[in-house]
Motif scaffolding. Structure first.
Motif, PDB file in Angstrom:
ATOM      1  N   SER A  31       0.650  -1.176  -0.076  1.00  0.00           N
ATOM      2  CA  SER A  31       0.002   0.136  -0.046  1.00  0.00           C
ATOM      3  C   SER A  31       0.760   1.116  -0.105  1.00  0.00           C
ATOM      4  N   PHE A  32       1.822   1.309   0.808  1.00  0.00           N
ATOM      5  CA  PHE A  32       2.852   2.380   0.812  1.00  0.00           C
ATOM      6  C   PHE A  32       3.817   2.588  -0.008  1.00  0.00           C
ATOM      7  N   SER A  33       4.378   1.438  -0.777  1.00  0.00           N
ATOM      8  CA  SER A  33       5.340   1.669  -1.660  1.00  0.00           C
ATOM      9  C   SER A  33       5.402   2.414  -2.790  1.00  0.00           C
ATOM     10  N   GLN A  34       3.957   2.735  -3.137  1.00  0.00           N
ATOM     11  CA  GLN A  34       3.779   3.736  -4.531  1.00  0.00           C
ATOM     12  C   GLN A  34       4.215   5.344  -4.143  1.00  0.00           C
ATOM     13  N   PHE A  35       4.292   5.529  -2.772  1.00  0.00           N
ATOM     14  CA  PHE A  35       4.784   6.968  -2.529  1.00  0.00           C
ATOM     15  C   PHE A  35       6.403   7.058  -2.305  1.00  0.00           C
ATOM     16  N   GLY A  36       7.285   5.981  -2.365  1.00  0.00           N
ATOM     17  CA  GLY A  36       8.573   6.206  -2.493  1.00  0.00           C
ATOM     18  C   GLY A  36       9.344   5.024  -1.840  1.00  0.00           C
ATOM     19  N   ASP A  37      10.569   5.261  -1.870  1.00  0.00           N
ATOM     20  CA  ASP A  37      11.403   4.180  -1.389  1.00  0.00           C
ATOM     21  C   ASP A  37      10.999   3.989   0.428  1.00  0.00           C
ATOM     22  N   ILE A  38      10.861   2.643   0.766  1.00  0.00           N
ATOM     23  CA  ILE A  38      10.663   2.317   1.733  1.00  0.00           C
ATOM     24  C   ILE A  38      11.987   1.605   2.332  1.00  0.00           C
ATOM     25  N   GLN A  39      12.583   2.283   3.503  1.00  0.00           N
ATOM     26  CA  GLN A  39      13.466   1.542   3.861  1.00  0.00           C
ATOM     27  C   GLN A  39      13.334   0.546   5.153  1.00  0.00           C
ATOM     28  N   GLY A  40      12.239   0.551   5.637  1.00  0.00           N
ATOM     29  CA  GLY A  40      11.997  -0.363   6.681  1.00  0.00           C
ATOM     30  C   GLY A  40      10.520  -0.486   7.197  1.00  0.00           C
ATOM     31  N   ILE A  41       9.995  -1.333   7.569  1.00  0.00           N
ATOM     32  CA  ILE A  41       8.669  -1.641   8.245  1.00  0.00           C
ATOM     33  C   ILE A  41       8.615  -2.183   9.618  1.00  0.00           C
ATOM     34  N   TRP A  42       8.169  -1.815  10.510  1.00  0.00           N
ATOM     35  CA  TRP A  42       8.272  -2.412  11.845  1.00  0.00           C
ATOM     36  C   TRP A  42       7.031  -2.614  12.525  1.00  0.00           C
ATOM     37  N   LEU A  43       6.255  -3.576  12.739  1.00  0.00           N
ATOM     38  CA  LEU A  43       5.038  -4.122  13.475  1.00  0.00           C
ATOM     39  C   LEU A  43       5.358  -4.306  14.905  1.00  0.00           C
ATOM     40  N   VAL A  44       4.584  -3.442  15.508  1.00  0.00           N
ATOM     41  CA  VAL A  44       4.872  -3.503  17.053  1.00  0.00           C
ATOM     42  C   VAL A  44       4.013  -4.697  17.550  1.00  0.00           C
ATOM     43  N   LYS A  45       4.614  -5.584  18.184  1.00  0.00           N
ATOM     44  CA  LYS A  45       4.182  -6.641  18.621  1.00  0.00           C
ATOM     45  C   LYS A  45       3.820  -6.969  20.059  1.00  0.00           C
ATOM     46  N   ASP A  46       3.009  -7.740  20.733  1.00  0.00           N
ATOM     47  CA  ASP A  46       3.291  -7.872  22.139  1.00  0.00           C
ATOM     48  C   ASP A  46       4.065  -8.602  22.598  1.00  0.00           C
ATOM     49  N   LYS A  47       4.611  -8.310  23.609  1.00  0.00           N
ATOM     50  CA  LYS A  47       5.933  -9.063  24.301  1.00  0.00           C
ATOM     51  C   LYS A  47       5.571 -10.297  24.668  1.00  0.00           C
ATOM     52  N   GLU A  51       1.829 -11.576  19.278  1.00  0.00           N
ATOM     53  CA  GLU A  51       0.980 -11.116  18.091  1.00  0.00           C
ATOM     54  C   GLU A  51       1.017  -9.481  17.943  1.00  0.00           C
ATOM     55  N   PRO A  52       0.720  -9.068  16.519  1.00  0.00           N
ATOM     56  CA  PRO A  52       0.675  -7.774  16.572  1.00  0.00           C
ATOM     57  C   PRO A  52      -0.148  -6.866  16.980  1.00  0.00           C
ATOM     58  N   LYS A  53       0.114  -5.814  17.441  1.00  0.00           N
ATOM     59  CA  LYS A  53      -1.027  -4.834  18.266  1.00  0.00           C
ATOM     60  C   LYS A  53      -1.687  -4.101  17.497  1.00  0.00           C
ATOM     61  N   GLY A  54      -1.606  -4.026  16.337  1.00  0.00           N
ATOM     62  CA  GLY A  54      -2.435  -3.066  15.246  1.00  0.00           C
ATOM     63  C   GLY A  54      -1.558  -1.835  15.161  1.00  0.00           C
ATOM     64  N   VAL A  55      -0.390  -1.618  15.581  1.00  0.00           N
ATOM     65  CA  VAL A  55       0.285  -0.342  15.147  1.00  0.00           C
ATOM     66  C   VAL A  55       1.629  -0.749  14.621  1.00  0.00           C
ATOM     67  N   SER A  56       2.172   0.347  13.631  1.00  0.00           N
ATOM     68  CA  SER A  56       3.168  -0.186  12.833  1.00  0.00           C
ATOM     69  C   SER A  56       4.127   1.299  12.588  1.00  0.00           C
ATOM     70  N   TYR A  57       5.390   1.020  12.208  1.00  0.00           N
ATOM     71  CA  TYR A  57       6.057   2.218  11.654  1.00  0.00           C
ATOM     72  C   TYR A  57       6.465   1.847  10.380  1.00  0.00           C
ATOM     73  N   VAL A  58       6.341   2.884   9.498  1.00  0.00           N
ATOM     74  CA  VAL A  58       6.980   2.759   8.114  1.00  0.00           C
ATOM     75  C   VAL A  58       7.759   3.704   7.762  1.00  0.00           C
ATOM     76  N   LYS A  59       9.245   3.472   7.588  1.00  0.00           N
ATOM     77  CA  LYS A  59      10.241   4.411   7.163  1.00  0.00           C
ATOM     78  C   LYS A  59      10.547   4.501   5.631  1.00  0.00           C
ATOM     79  N   PHE A  60      10.478   5.927   5.279  1.00  0.00           N
ATOM     80  CA  PHE A  60      10.730   6.222   4.073  1.00  0.00           C
ATOM     81  C   PHE A  60      12.044   7.057   3.783  1.00  0.00           C
ATOM     82  N   ALA A  61      12.657   6.889   2.582  1.00  0.00           N
ATOM     83  CA  ALA A  61      13.941   7.542   2.264  1.00  0.00           C
ATOM     84  C   ALA A  61      14.105   8.994   2.462  1.00  0.00           C
ATOM     85  N   LYS A  62      12.786   9.553   2.195  1.00  0.00           N
ATOM     86  CA  LYS A  62      12.729  11.136   2.138  1.00  0.00           C
ATOM     87  C   LYS A  62      11.407  11.575   2.960  1.00  0.00           C
ATOM     88  N   SER A  63      11.406  12.798   3.494  1.00  0.00           N
ATOM     89  CA  SER A  63      10.360  13.096   4.240  1.00  0.00           C
ATOM     90  C   SER A  63       9.294  13.512   3.495  1.00  0.00           C
TER      91      SER A  63
END
Length: 465
Positions: A31-47, A51-63
């Protein structure tokens, strides 16, 4: 995958995404790659359960890529059958703030420019990167000369990011510091600079709009001769006094509702702190009189009563012709204010009736009032609203949100800056969200989004932003 290196390089290039727990890394990447170079994706999981908590981080190359993704994907559905996602620019890891970055903090840039630049030059230089809301050149408050510094405010964060990334490096463009910080150092984000000439830039007409010549110095309210309009003495100049910390932009937006405003300046002391009064000048006596009659005593924001008086503008009105003209205008304006509908031919402000102005001040284009839905109506859609800096009164919220039809109830969460709007019709809720998200009502900015559906398996309070 968690991006472990350079997660905040460049700044504001990482997204915080609230999704369904079933959303996978592949779903996000697709879904997000159409907007630019994705350098990393992190799904926050229950320790514990992993299981995924339903929140994530998506890191792009540019602001600019991250900002564009936020603008385009917020409120969209990634996978059919799942709830719309919420997308924000994430705080940098070293930040001490406990909230995500506000859109308003990402739209204003600070630039170094030639001292010969006019505001039109500044706008023409940076307009190629997107729609500009306003440009301001910082000037010396005594000489009126440019200091070679300016601000450009864009409509969208992605436009400001593009300008920073692509403009000529000689402009040294960076994001301006949020205006909510200490006014003594506000808007001077250049590292290593001393206060000196920059510390009082907030007092050097930073937000004086180009409608006239700025005052040479910020006098005290007592230095102005207040005019008694009841004796027929009116001027084109008004002094506005306020106890609340209103910004130049808020005062400008309020008085600009009345045609003919030439000048607006919020007075500040040598440390850049507001003195609690502003000077307004109109091009004609009629507009000045109308502004005084309609806005003196007006509560903006709610609970803060404005005091508006005429002040001497230095114009000579001692001649018989001048006195006759003044008396004629006074008689006309007295009639226009107290004679009801017949006043329409005298002055037509941009609002239709003053009853709405006395209650609602907003930058949104609101429909006409509609009746509330019956209290026992079935809720088809709920909107989640975040208020900044404080929640609006319930009656004001009803006034605003009922205009889209089928509003059942307004509910404010006690002790928090959030609330819920319940609608009996989903389309009405969607129209309200599309119109009101990001708008300002009575000095309060609102974020309007779809509320999460109630879930029996979760008893946690919803996260606010």
């Amino acid at each position: 995958m968690e991006p472990t290196e350079n997660v905040d390089d460049p700044p504001n290039s990482r997204l915080f995404v609230v999704t369904n727990r079933s959303i996978t890394e592949d779903d996000l990447r697709q879904s997000f790659s159409q907007f630019g170079d994705i350098q990393g994706i992190w799904l926050v999981k229950d320790k514990q359960t992993k299981e995924p908590k339903g929140v994530s981080y998506v890191k792009f190359a540019k602001s600019s890529q991250a900002c564009l993704a936020m603008e385009e994907m917020h409120g969209k559905v990634l996978v059919e059958g799942t709830k719309p996602v919420k997308v924000f620019i994430a705080q940098c890891r070293g930040s001490t703030s406990h909230r995500d970055v506000e859109d308003e903090e990402l739209t204003r840039i600070f630039v170094m420019i030639p001292k010969s630049f006019t505001e039109e030059d500044l706008k023409n230089t940076f307009k190629e990167y997107g729609e500009i809301e306003y440009c301001v050149i910082i000037k010396n408050k005594f000489t009126g000369e440019s200091k070679g510094l300016g601000y450009v405010r864009y409509v969208k964060p992605s436009q400001a990011a593009l300008a920073i990334e692509n403009c000529d490096k000689s402009y040294r463009a960076i994001l301006a510091e949020p205006r909510s910080k200490s006014t003594a150092t506000e808007d001077y984000p250049t590292s290593g600079s001393t206060r000196g000439d920059y510390a009082t830039a907030e007092s050097t007409n930073q937000y004086t709009f180009p409608m006239g010549v700025p005052l040479q110095s910020p006098p005290e309210p007592s230095s102005y001769a207040v005019v008694d309009y009841r004796n027929g003495d009116m001027t084109r100049c008004l002094m506005v006094s306020t106890r609340a910390g209103l910004s130049q932009e808020q005062i400008f937006a309020l008085f600009d509702l009345i045609p003919g405003m030439e000048f607006c300046e919020l007075q500040r002391d040598q440390y850049g702190l507001s003195k609690g009064h502003a000077i307004i000048r109109f091009s004609n006596l009629g507009s000045a009189y109308y502004a005084r009659e309609k806005l003196n005593g007006f509560e903006y924001p709610p609970g803060n009563r404005l005091v508006v008086n005429f002040i001497d503008d230095g114009e000579e009105r001692g001649s018989p012709v001048g006195r006759m003209a003044m008396q004629f205008v006074t008689a006309q304006m007295m009639s226009s204010v107290w004679s009801g509908p017949s006043s329409n031919h005298v002055i037509k402000p941009s609002f239709s009736t003053m009853s709405s102005v006395a209650r609602i001040q907003t930058d949104a284009n609101l429909p006409n009032l509609k009746k509330l839905a019956p209290p026992d109506s079935k809720t088809k859609e709920r909107l989640f609203v975040v208020f900044s800096p404080t929640p609006l009164p319930t009656d004001v919220l009803e006034d605003v949100f009922c205009r889209f039809g089928s509003l059942i109830e307004v509910h404010l969460v006690p002790g928090r800056k959030v609330g819920y709007m319940k609608y009996a019709d989903k389309q009405c809720a969607d129209e309200a969200m599309a119109t009101l998200h990001g708008c300002i009502v009575n000095g309060v900015k609102m974020k309007v989004m779809l509320a999460d559906p109630p879930r029996e398996e979760s008893h946690k309070r919803p996260r606010t932003y």
